[in-house]
Design an enzyme around this catalytic site. Structure first.
Site, PDB file in Angstrom:
ATOM      1  N   GLY A 299      39.005   2.249 -96.877  1.00 38.29           N
ATOM      2  CA  GLY A 299      40.325   1.928 -96.320  1.00 38.29           C
ATOM      3  C   GLY A 299      41.355   2.961 -96.748  1.00 38.29           C
TER       4      GLY A 299
ATOM      5  NE  ARG B   6      36.888  -0.810 -94.578  1.00 44.71           N
ATOM      6  CZ  ARG B   6      37.539  -0.741 -95.724  1.00 44.71           C
ATOM      7  NH1 ARG B   6      36.975  -0.156 -96.762  1.00 44.71           N
ATOM      8  NH2 ARG B   6      38.752  -1.252 -95.833  1.00 44.71           N
TER       9      ARG B   6
ATOM     10  CG  ASP C  73      34.369  -1.371-104.596  1.00 45.73           C
ATOM     11  OD1 ASP C  73      33.488  -2.220-104.681  1.00 45.73           O
ATOM     12  OD2 ASP C  73      35.121  -1.293-103.612  1.00 45.73           O
ATOM     13  N   GLY C  74      33.499   1.306-103.055  1.00 49.34           N
ATOM     14  CA  GLY C  74      32.373   1.715-102.196  1.00 49.34           C
ATOM     15  C   GLY C  74      32.186   3.223-102.234  1.00 49.34           C
TER      16      GLY C  74
ATOM     17  CB  THR D 299      41.670   0.785-103.585  1.00 52.31           C
ATOM     18  OG1 THR D 299      41.866  -0.546-103.070  1.00 52.31           O
ATOM     19  CG2 THR D 299      41.406   0.646-105.072  1.00 52.31           C
TER      20      THR D 299
ATOM     21  CG  ASP E  13      41.901  -3.892-102.550  1.00 54.54           C
ATOM     22  OD1 ASP E  13      42.878  -4.209-101.855  1.00 54.54           O
ATOM     23  OD2 ASP E  13      40.765  -3.685-102.086  1.00 54.54           O
TER      24      ASP E  13
ATOM     25  CG  ASP F 120      39.127  -3.277-106.319  1.00 54.12           C
ATOM     26  OD1 ASP F 120      39.322  -2.052-106.233  1.00 54.12           O
ATOM     27  OD2 ASP F 120      38.553  -3.940-105.423  1.00 54.12           O
TER      28      ASP F 120
ATOM     29  CG  MET G  40      45.058  -6.975 -97.031  1.00 57.83           C
ATOM     30  SD  MET G  40      45.019  -5.250 -96.462  1.00 57.83           S
ATOM     31  CE  MET G  40      44.549  -5.488 -94.747  1.00 57.83           C
TER      32      MET G  40
ATOM     33  NE  ARG H  33      37.333  -4.869-101.585  1.00 56.59           N
ATOM     34  CZ  ARG H  33      36.090  -4.565-101.929  1.00 56.59           C
ATOM     35  NH1 ARG H  33      35.096  -4.861-101.142  1.00 56.59           N
ATOM     36  NH2 ARG H  33      35.855  -3.954-103.064  1.00 56.59           N
TER      37      ARG H  33
ATOM     38  CD  GLU I  85      42.108  -9.610 -98.206  1.00 57.37           C
ATOM     39  OE1 GLU I  85      42.500  -9.597 -97.028  1.00 57.37           O
ATOM     40  OE2 GLU I  85      41.574  -8.618 -98.754  1.00 57.37           O
TER      41      GLU I  85
ATOM     42  NE  ARG J 199      56.477 -22.361 -87.848  1.00 57.78           N
ATOM     43  CZ  ARG J 199      56.765 -23.647 -87.632  1.00 57.78           C
ATOM     44  NH1 ARG J 199      56.147 -24.586 -88.317  1.00 57.78           N
ATOM     45  NH2 ARG J 199      57.668 -23.987 -86.723  1.00 57.78           N
TER      46      ARG J 199
ATOM     47  CD  GLN K 155      49.142  -6.955 -97.447  1.00 57.75           C
ATOM     48  OE1 GLN K 155      49.053  -7.453 -98.558  1.00 57.75           O
ATOM     49  NE2 GLN K 155      48.372  -7.341 -96.440  1.00 57.75           N
TER      50      GLN K 155
END
Ligand code: F6P
Length: 355
Positions: free
Chosen positions: A16, A78, A113-114, A135, A137, A139, A179, A181, A232, A271, A279
């Site tokens: 991403g 990806r 990570d991927g 990333t 994330d 992470d 987002m 993951r 998420e 809502r 993002q």
């Protein structure tokens, strides 16, 4: 490969996208030219473009003006490079060929990570590879931050600020799906920066009743709105919401799920808002521009010193390097005793658990 022998360096961005990738491309290209007299081959569309031999020399002029731009001028993808090359999984001949076709002496892989797991495997198979962690994330292990994270946090915080005014006006609960993951860094940091009333992250299993009590209690004391920030990757009875796509989970649905739960249980109008790919776009923050530049310059230095199998990293305000194999062993999750959780709880934020 020894010091001083590297003349052509491949650079790819995979997985991403995120703000700061262009800052990396600029810094890698300029440092290679200016400090080492080496050329950078910009590879298109990550590992897929690499095994397809798609790359071009980047000049200083090519990377001029891209520092503030989001995304990646190289493109990203990806997907499985072995499949793209028509090879069996683990048949690295397509990578040998790509190194030959592009005539590169080393490869810098920028990704999450991927991408870094693939880089680590390439190194294990004898390829001269260095990684740069990116990333939204945040992470990736062995680095305090990945670039992209701070920019995404800023976008999410701004969105929460904006949502406050409409939530207040309509006396509603707004549930913001964010987002990230399997980890909750984005929700934790942006949720606290935006003053979210309830923050739900994958690392802390929530009790539905606690969420209902918190929004009802706010109503009772005259705060007739609430902002609930939900990751998420938060599970519903042990299950992540989303669907599988090309062997990967495409997250989605938790915001709507929690929103219905709250409305049904409390009677308060609720809502969901899904921030989605907003993002990941737009210009990097100052923090991310500087981090991306520092990590990129370090990566070139590692290549030139022949320190392959390493990833550039930031630890305690120092730019350093760590073995790729250590960085990809598992995801960096939010520790339950993280100081931000303690501070947020102290100022009245609920994590959906009884204190
Ligand atoms: O890993 C970055 C990330 O933005 C995650 O937070 C999110 O789950 C995922 O990528 C979305 O992937 P895609 O862009 O393929 O929809």
């Amino acid at each position: 490969m020894g010091m001083g022998k590297v003349r052509r360096i491949g650079l790819l961005t995979a997985g991403g996208d995120c703000p700061g990738l262009n800052a990396v491309i600029r810094a890698v290209t300029k440092t290679a030219h200016n400090d080492y007299g080496a050329n950078v081959i910009g590879i298109e569309d990550g590992y897929i473009g690499f095994v397809e031999g798609r790359g071009r020399i980047l000049s200083n002029r090519d990377v001029s003006g891209i520092l503030p731009q989001g995304g990646t001028i190289l493109g990203t993808a990806r997907g499985n490079p072995f499949e793209a090359a028509g090879k069996k999984e683990g048949d690295y001949s397509c990578f040998v060929r790509a190194f030959d076709d592009l005539k590169i002496d080393a490869l810098i892989c920028t990704g999450g990570d991927g991408t870094l797991t693939m880089a680590s495997k390439l190194y294990e198979h004898g390829f001269p590879v260095v990684g740069i962690p990116k990333t939204i994330d945040n992470d990736v292990m062995e680095t305090d931050y990945t670039f992209g994270f701070d920019s995404a946090v800023t976008i999410i915080m701004n969105a929460i600020d904006i949502l406050h005014s409409t939530a207040m006006s309509h006396h509603r609960v707004l549930v913001v799906e964010v987002m990230g993951r399997f980890v909750g860094w984005l929700e934790l940091v942006a949720g606290v920066a935006g003053g979210g009333d309830v923050i739900l992250i994958p690392e802390i299993p929530y009790e539905e009743g606690v969420i209902f009590e918190r929004v009802l209690e706010r109503s009772r004391v005259g705060k007739r709105f609430s902002i609930v920030v939900v990751a998420e990757g938060v599970k519903v009875r042990g299950r992540i919401l989303g669907e599988e796509e090309k062997g990967r989970i495409k997250f989605g649905g938790i915001g709507a799920y929690i929103s219905h739960l709250i409305e049904d249980a409390t009677g308060l109008e609720t809502r969901p808002v899904v921030l989605g790919h907003l993002q990941r776009g737009g210009p990097p923050t100052a923090f991310d521009r500087i981090l991306a530049t520092n990590l990129a310059v370090k990566a070139i230095d590692l290549v030139m010193e022949g320190k392959f199998g390493q990833m550039s990293a930031i630890k305690g305000n120092r730019i350093t390097s760590v073995p790729l194999a250590r960085a990809v062993r598992r995801l960096k999750v939010v520790p339950k005793n993280h100081y931000i959780i303690r501070s947020a709880t102290a100022v009245g934020t609920s994590f959906g658990v009884r204190e």
